[in-house]
Design an enzyme around this catalytic site. Structure first.
Site, short mmCIF file in Angstrom:
data_model
loop_
_atom_site.label_atom_id
_atom_site.label_comp_id
_atom_site.label_asym_id
_atom_site.label_seq_id
_atom_site.Cartn_x
_atom_site.Cartn_y
_atom_site.Cartn_z
N PRO A 1 0.83 -1.21 0.00
CG PRO A 1 -0.80 -1.59 1.63
CD PRO A 1 0.53 -2.10 1.14
NE ARG B 1 -9.34 27.05 -31.36
CZ ARG B 1 -10.50 27.43 -31.90
NH1 ARG B 1 -11.58 27.55 -31.14
NH2 ARG B 1 -10.57 27.70 -33.19
CG HIS B 2 -4.52 29.41 -33.87
ND1 HIS B 2 -5.44 30.33 -34.34
CD2 HIS B 2 -5.01 28.19 -34.24
CE1 HIS B 2 -6.43 29.73 -34.97
NE2 HIS B 2 -6.19 28.41 -34.92
CG ASN C 1 -9.83 31.46 -36.36
OD1 ASN C 1 -8.71 31.57 -35.86
ND2 ASN C 1 -10.39 30.27 -36.56
NE ARG D 1 -5.21 27.91 -37.93
CZ ARG D 1 -5.14 27.10 -38.97
NH1 ARG D 1 -4.47 27.48 -40.06
NH2 ARG D 1 -5.72 25.90 -38.96
CD GLU E 1 -7.95 21.98 -36.27
OE1 GLU E 1 -7.62 20.95 -35.64
OE2 GLU E 1 -8.76 22.83 -35.84
CG HIS F 1 -4.50 24.23 -35.01
ND1 HIS F 1 -4.46 25.42 -35.68
CD2 HIS F 1 -3.23 23.72 -35.08
CE1 HIS F 1 -3.25 25.63 -36.16
NE2 HIS F 1 -2.49 24.62 -35.81
#
Length: 593
Positions: A66, A308-309, A315, A410, A433, A501
């Site tokens: 244990p 994320r970038h 986008n 990016r 991505e 991404h």
């Protein structure tokens, strides 16, 4: 070693018929079609006509005293194999023991009083003179005395019952079952081996966890006093009883060795959280996956940041994929991100340094349980030398922090404001991505208009759906692509920032936070968030920051609220309900005050 087709990993279907997994997963003998019909372009592996090592079942039997990190290893292995797509389940003997009605002995305070504030079985909180049903089966240290024949018989019986349940689950469709118990005697292990003689398609792997680092052992003992065996019991009383239990186990403990080798059993010994690994007779594909993964784990204090970038021109236009540059708002985010990581890097270094003081006996405000380091024990009153070295290295500006990005513009542009003298920046293609094939550079409305069948197929099954065209990928492909990234993140001993991404962030966070793959594609991960996963002895601790362009800085938010999962009609019967985010025992979400 048997041959293996590595690309034929088993994945789960989203069926909801009887006999499915908890998340509705079934295994289908369906080939991987190259058909142009989108409804057949899903990845489901495991033909009856293609017998490979991955068609075999695997039983992982834990071994060790244990407080040696067995449960930590078990949860990590389960999380990793589930993320890869193997149906994996943990069978804990201690849980069954506590439910055993024939236990006979139960924990009591000296005066017969017990506080049950956190016991789910008690009808009301407060002081009770009569233990509840669950507490009747909690066992004191005397229950684990090797000379206590009646208790020993019960313990062996419970272990075998759990093992039989495990075998029934495998025969019903499971792939990897983990027997989570001490299994610390040769007799117990031999009984389990004999139980498998009639199971021709089931392989066995013993994993023994050995720890000689007293700091880690003491910390684990502190954690054990919060286990179900000690609910409502004074921590000092609980610790004394657990240490007595440990001494009883040590009297009977026999490490894996010559006996198992004569039986040609596969085994792996993990010593001091991966500092030393001994592997014997490892032959199967699943076994090699487990051993390779365990060879790369460590408990060094570090944080894995995922973001994320910055917002890109695509986008802004609502287009997927592509290789666009950052929009002005994305450039602003990248500058703020560099400042934020600079600040967090220093804050975490100070937290580690303070925690090491506490672990060595100095009075600080940091809890000892938040120190996941594996340094050798320092002199009394002195900070951990390794932690101080890391802190001083940061103050001198030497880089011990890596920044990983994809190879898309990016993402690389998002880290342009990081000082190369203080950060190792690496561009990794595996972080690119998910590739949308013919749909690259399109908006979702354009896909629905030009490829209505593709759009519908993706809505039905986002995880297995593969975009049309050469190189088009599915989330299942992404999991395989990120497998080595995950192993490297487990191996490294310093903090790292991953700028990637949406699909990649979903897949990475699904691994670290043990989110089922059926829910992975529906995770809402908007731009402007930083997710910080800190590996700790009890699991991963998550904190989340959100970028506020009004103040040009980050503010911490409630982590459990930040990880939202959109309802998917293919996964949930009620399309209007929002499924709760799973919160397994090894996962902790930080609630911002």
């Amino acid at each position: 070693m048997h041959s293996e087709r590595l690309h034929r990993l088993p994945y789960k279907d989203l069926g909801t018929t009887e006999g499915s997994s908890p998340m509705g997963g079934l295994f289908f003998d369906t080939p991987r079609f190259a058909n142009s019909d989108p409804f057949f372009r899903f990845q489901r592996f495991g033909h009856d006509d293609m017998h490979t090592d991955s068609d075999h079942k695997l039983v992982v039997v834990m071994v060790g005293l244990p407080a040696r990190g067995k449960s930590y290893i078990v949860k990590k292995v389960k999380r990793y194999l589930s993320w890869l797509g193997f149906q994996t389940k943990i069978f804990n003997v201690g849980d069954r023991r506590r439910l055993s009605s024939s236990a006979g002995e139960s924990m009591r305070f000296a005066d017969g009083r017990r506080e049950d504030k956190s016991c789910a079985e008690c009808s009301s909180p407060g002081i009770h003179t009569v233990p509840c049903t669950e507490c009747e089966t909690r066992h004191p240290s005397s229950f684990f005395d090797p000379d206590n024949e009646s208790a020993k018989h019960i313990r062996e019986q419970v272990a075998i019952e759990v093992f039989d349940d495990l075998l029934r689950w495998l025969q019903a469709g499971g792939q990897v079952a983990i027997h989570d118990a001490t299994n610390s005697t040769i007799e117990r292990r031999r009984a389990l081996i004999d139980r498998l003689v009639s199971q021709a398609d089931v392989n066995l792997l013993f994993v023994e966890s050995i720890c000689t680092n007293q700091i880690i052992i003491n910390r684990n003992i502190k954690l054990k006093t919060r286990s179900p065996d000690y609910i409502g019991i004074d921590p000092e009383v609980a610790e004394a009883d657990f240490r007595a239990r440990l001494r009883n186990y040590e009297r009977a403990y026999r490490t894996i060795g010559a006996v198992e080798e004569r039986l040609d059993v596969q085994y792996c010994k993990i010593i001091d959280v991966g500092k030393k690994v001994i592997a014997y007779n490892i032959q199967g594909f699943l076994e090699s996956q487990v051993v390779f993964y365990l060879m790369n784990m460590n408990l060094e204090p570090r944080v894995i940041y995922i973001t994320r970038h910055g917002e890109s021109e695509d986008n802004v236009a609502g287009r997927i994929g592509g290789d666009a540059s950052l929009a002005p708002s994305g450039v602003k985010y990248s500058k703020a991100l560099a400042r934020f990581i600079d600040r967090r890097r220093l804050e975490f270094a100070v937290e580690v340094e303070e925690a090491s003081h506490h672990a060595s006996g100095a009075a600080t405000s940091i809890s000892a349980s938040s120190t996941p380091g594996t340094c050798s024990e320092p002199e009394a009153g002195s900070p951990c030398p390794e932690h101080l070295r890391r802190y001083r290295r940061y103050r001198r500006g030497e880089p011990d922090f890596e920044v990983w990005t994809s190879m898309l513009k990016r993402a690389m542009e998002t880290v342009e404001y990081f000082d190369p003298q203080r950060y190792h920046v690496k561009n990794i293609k595996s972080l690119n991505e998910i590739y949308a094939g013919k749909c690259e550079g399109m908006t979702y409305s354009e896909i629905a208009r030009d490829f209505p069948e593709e759009f519908e197929a993706r809505q039905l099954d986002k995880f297995y759906y593969r975009y049309p065209g050469i190189g088009g990928e599915s989330y299942a492909d992404v999991v395989l692509r990120l497998q080595q990234v995950i192993v490297e993140l487990e191996r490294i001993r310093h903090s790292v920032l991953l700028v990637t991404h949406r699909a990649m962030a979903r897949t990475l966070l699904a691994y670290f936070m043990d989110i089922p793959t059926t829910q992975m594609p529906d995770m809402e991960l908007p731009l402007g968030y930083v997710y910080a996963c800190e590996p700790r002895p009890f699991g991963n601790f998550l904190r989340v920051w959100r970028y506020d362009p009004r103040i040009d800085d980050f503010e911490e938010v409630d982590a459990s609220a930040a990880l939202k999962i959109r309802c998917s009609q293919s996964s949930f019967s009620d399309s209007k309900s929002v499924p709760p985010l799973p919160s397994p025992a090894e996962t902790t979400y930080y609630s911002a005050r």
